[in-house]
Motif scaffolding. Structure first.
Motif, mmCIF file in Angstrom:
data_model
loop_
_atom_site.group_PDB
_atom_site.id
_atom_site.type_symbol
_atom_site.label_atom_id
_atom_site.label_comp_id
_atom_site.label_asym_id
_atom_site.label_seq_id
_atom_site.Cartn_x
_atom_site.Cartn_y
_atom_site.Cartn_z
ATOM 1 N N ALA A 51 0.818 -1.213 0.000
ATOM 2 C CA ALA A 51 0.000 0.000 0.000
ATOM 3 C C ALA A 51 0.852 1.263 0.000
ATOM 4 O O ALA A 51 0.377 2.331 -0.401
ATOM 5 N N LEU A 52 2.104 1.156 0.429
ATOM 6 C CA LEU A 52 2.985 2.320 0.446
ATOM 7 C C LEU A 52 3.574 2.628 -0.921
ATOM 8 O O LEU A 52 4.141 3.712 -1.107
ATOM 9 N N ILE A 102 -4.274 3.352 4.260
ATOM 10 C CA ILE A 102 -3.341 3.932 3.285
ATOM 11 C C ILE A 102 -3.957 3.941 1.893
ATOM 12 O O ILE A 102 -3.832 4.912 1.138
ATOM 13 N N CYS A 103 -4.642 2.853 1.525
ATOM 14 C CA CYS A 103 -5.299 2.809 0.211
ATOM 15 C C CYS A 103 -6.361 3.895 0.090
ATOM 16 O O CYS A 103 -6.509 4.527 -0.966
ATOM 17 N N TRP A 106 -4.658 7.225 -0.516
ATOM 18 C CA TRP A 106 -4.194 7.317 -1.900
ATOM 19 C C TRP A 106 -5.354 7.657 -2.830
ATOM 20 O O TRP A 106 -5.217 8.490 -3.738
#
Length: 229
Positions: A51-52, A102-103, A106
């Motif tokens: 995810a990063l 995190i997704c 984004w």
């Protein structure tokens, strides 16, 4: 008769290869495993790491939820197995939630960038306007201004026959003599503005006869038209 007794108790020797008096220690209970908790932790860890990574992290939308679900199932199974895998299951739940967070960040950032790009590139085109050049006519050819006419007389303008002007004969003395050049006219017209006949003068008297069948009369110039006696 002699009574026989069993032989006195004798201690058996130690097992082969062990000194006398040795006893084997008890075996510890076998440790239970929790494969679901371990698998959930691994999958959630992979999802959080991916995810990063920009663009590649899109696969975390699938991996992170799978790891989160497996970790929850592993945590439930740990209560039935004496707590085996409880720590891995808890860590998997945290990593799965972090990967989804995190997704989401984004996705929000990408949507904002696209919206800003669209608003910045959409410009409206305004066609240039062109105006025809204007020219002022010489003062000698300027349109004459109308003068105030006495009651019953008519100056420059268009008058409807019957309602605004009565049929009859009208006379003008001509334009003022103090003007360099001037022209006066009287045009008999139909109701739609078509010309029937006209009379004009640039100096001196002029006459026009307004007939009942005329639609309107247009007087032009700096003259005053009055009923002729």
């Amino acid at each position: 008769m002699t009574q026989q007794y069993p032989p006195p108790y004798q201690q058996y020797g130690a097992p082969y290869g062990q000194p006398p008096g040795y006893y084997a220690p008890p075996q510890p209970p076998q440790q239970q495993s929790n494969g679901i908790a371990t698998g959930g932790f691994v999958v959630a860890l992979v999802g959080a790491v991916l995810a990063l990574v920009p663009f590649l992290g899109i696969v975390s939308w699938v991996i992170s939820p799978v790891g989160l679900v497996l970790s929850i199932v592993g945590l439930t199974a740990a209560s039935r197995k004496g707590g085996a895998g409880r720590g891995l299951a808890t860590a998997g739940i945290i990593l799965g939630a972090v990967g989804l967070l995190i997704c989401t960040l984004w996705a929000i950032g990408f949507a904002g960038a696209v919206s800003e790009s669209n608003s910045g590139t959409s410009t409206s085109y305004t066609a240039p306007s062109y105006s025809a050049p204007s020219y002022s006519a010489p003062s000698s050819a300027a349109a004459p201004t109308s003068v105030a006419a006495p009651a019953g007389s008519f100056s420059q303008g268009t008058y409807t026959v019957g309602s605004e002007i009565a049929p009859g004969r009208y006379r003008t003395d001509g334009p003022p003599t103090d003007e360099g050049f001037s022209y006066c006219s009287a045009s008999r017209q139909t109701t739609d503005g078509s010309s029937i006949g006209s009379e004009g003068t640039s100096g001196g008297a002029a006459y026009v006869t307004v007939r009942p069948g005329d639609g309107q009369v247009e007087f032009y110039g700096d003259c005053v038209w009055s009923p002729a006696s």
